[in-house]
Design a protein around this motif. Sequence first.
Motif, PDB file in Angstrom:
ATOM      1  N   VAL A 176     -21.707  -3.250  -8.396  1.00 14.28           N
ATOM      2  CA  VAL A 176     -22.339  -2.212  -7.578  1.00 14.28           C
ATOM      3  C   VAL A 176     -22.833  -2.792  -6.254  1.00 14.28           C
ATOM      4  CG1 VAL A 176     -24.316  -0.649  -7.421  1.00 14.28           C
ATOM      5  CG2 VAL A 176     -22.966  -0.745  -9.526  1.00 14.28           C
ATOM      6  N   THR A 195     -15.607  -0.528 -11.011  1.00 16.74           N
ATOM      7  CA  THR A 195     -17.043  -0.356 -10.793  1.00 16.74           C
ATOM      8  C   THR A 195     -17.525   0.957 -11.380  1.00 16.74           C
ATOM      9  OG1 THR A 195     -16.910  -1.616  -8.730  1.00 16.74           O
ATOM     10  CG2 THR A 195     -18.844  -0.223  -9.040  1.00 16.74           C
ATOM     11  N   LEU A 211     -20.051   1.266 -14.563  1.00 15.82           N
ATOM     12  CA  LEU A 211     -21.327   1.890 -14.216  1.00 15.82           C
ATOM     13  C   LEU A 211     -21.643   3.045 -15.160  1.00 15.82           C
ATOM     14  CD1 LEU A 211     -23.757   2.182 -12.336  1.00 15.82           C
ATOM     15  CD2 LEU A 211     -22.323   3.585 -10.829  1.00 15.82           C
ATOM     16  N   PHE A 246     -29.086   2.483  -9.787  1.00 10.59           N
ATOM     17  CA  PHE A 246     -27.676   2.106  -9.911  1.00 10.59           C
ATOM     18  C   PHE A 246     -26.749   3.195  -9.387  1.00 10.59           C
ATOM     19  CE2 PHE A 246     -29.358  -1.200 -12.580  1.00 10.59           C
ATOM     20  CZ  PHE A 246     -28.431  -2.228 -12.466  1.00 10.59           C
ATOM     21  N   GLU A 288     -24.288   3.439  -5.774  1.00 13.75           N
ATOM     22  CA  GLU A 288     -22.877   3.843  -5.796  1.00 13.75           C
ATOM     23  C   GLU A 288     -22.637   5.029  -4.864  1.00 13.75           C
ATOM     24  OE1 GLU A 288     -18.804   3.950  -6.882  1.00 13.75           O
ATOM     25  OE2 GLU A 288     -20.363   2.410  -6.893  1.00 13.75           O
TER      26      GLU A 288
END
Length: 312
Positions: A68, A219, A223, A255, A259
């Motif tokens: 991230v 990713t 995530l 998080f 993103e």
Amino acid sequence: MTIIYDSKNHFRVIFTITGTVWPSVLPLCLLNVSLTFVIFMLRENDVVDVTIPDDGHKILATMVAFLVVSRVSSAYNRFWEARTHLSNLLKSCRQLSIHASAFSRDDRSGGADEWRLMMSKRLLRLLIAAVAVIEDPSTTINLLHNTTKQTQAKLMKDPMELVTYVHAAISLQKKYLKEPFIIHKEMKLHQYALNFTDSYHELTKFSATPYPFPTAQMTRIFLFVWMYSLPFALVHEANEPFSLLVVTFFITYGFFGLEFVSIELDDPFGDDPNDMELKKLSRVVLDGMKADLECPFVVDGLKDRVSFSDDM
């Protein structure tokens, strides 16, 4: 538009909604908080214990954090690189018009007026076409990859075709001016056109070459898996729900927020709140170029006589 803010005003920075990722992140935060509460209540009421030890989850957290942060760092660097190339592109256009006007300022003949007007029309059309291509990724890809048949009408919207008309107009000063430029002045104008071409090519890569898909996909998968398995690990040793829900909310915000910041910065040209104001910036340069090459010299009647394709 561009969000202008006072970085010293903590209250406004924290509570401003326009231009933030809150609208995208908040539903995901609430979903994760709800999932955490349900898992906690199921365990507390001895219905079923679906929690998991957090040892493996901690190891996975390192990989997710790396992916991230790397993603948002790359997006941030791309954003500022695009801003630099955009500045160079606009500066090259304006400098070309300024120097063309300054070099020919003493020549007030009809031929000089026609040449300045021709330069103005071609520079304006070049910049307008470049902005249109940069704003539309599909057009950029079509032009770079030659995916559609190039008709004459489409060629007239291709900045790489239009810049040749600018170079030609610069060379035509020998025909229009009473005293043609000495060679180093003409070469300086050509150099500004070359600088424009370099900046244009650098800007097109942001549409034609996005962030590598395999990395973006990896990713995103890690995530979502890590984020929505987090409640199962956090509830495993939790004794009371309030602090657990608060921690879950802000971890999810952190998080997923990073993103969504990456997604926001991936395409710096558009209509989103944090995109560069390409049309406004280019409008200032367009008005400046018209003022440089038309206002001080041009007789109104000439505007009807000089066409874009003259002497080509």
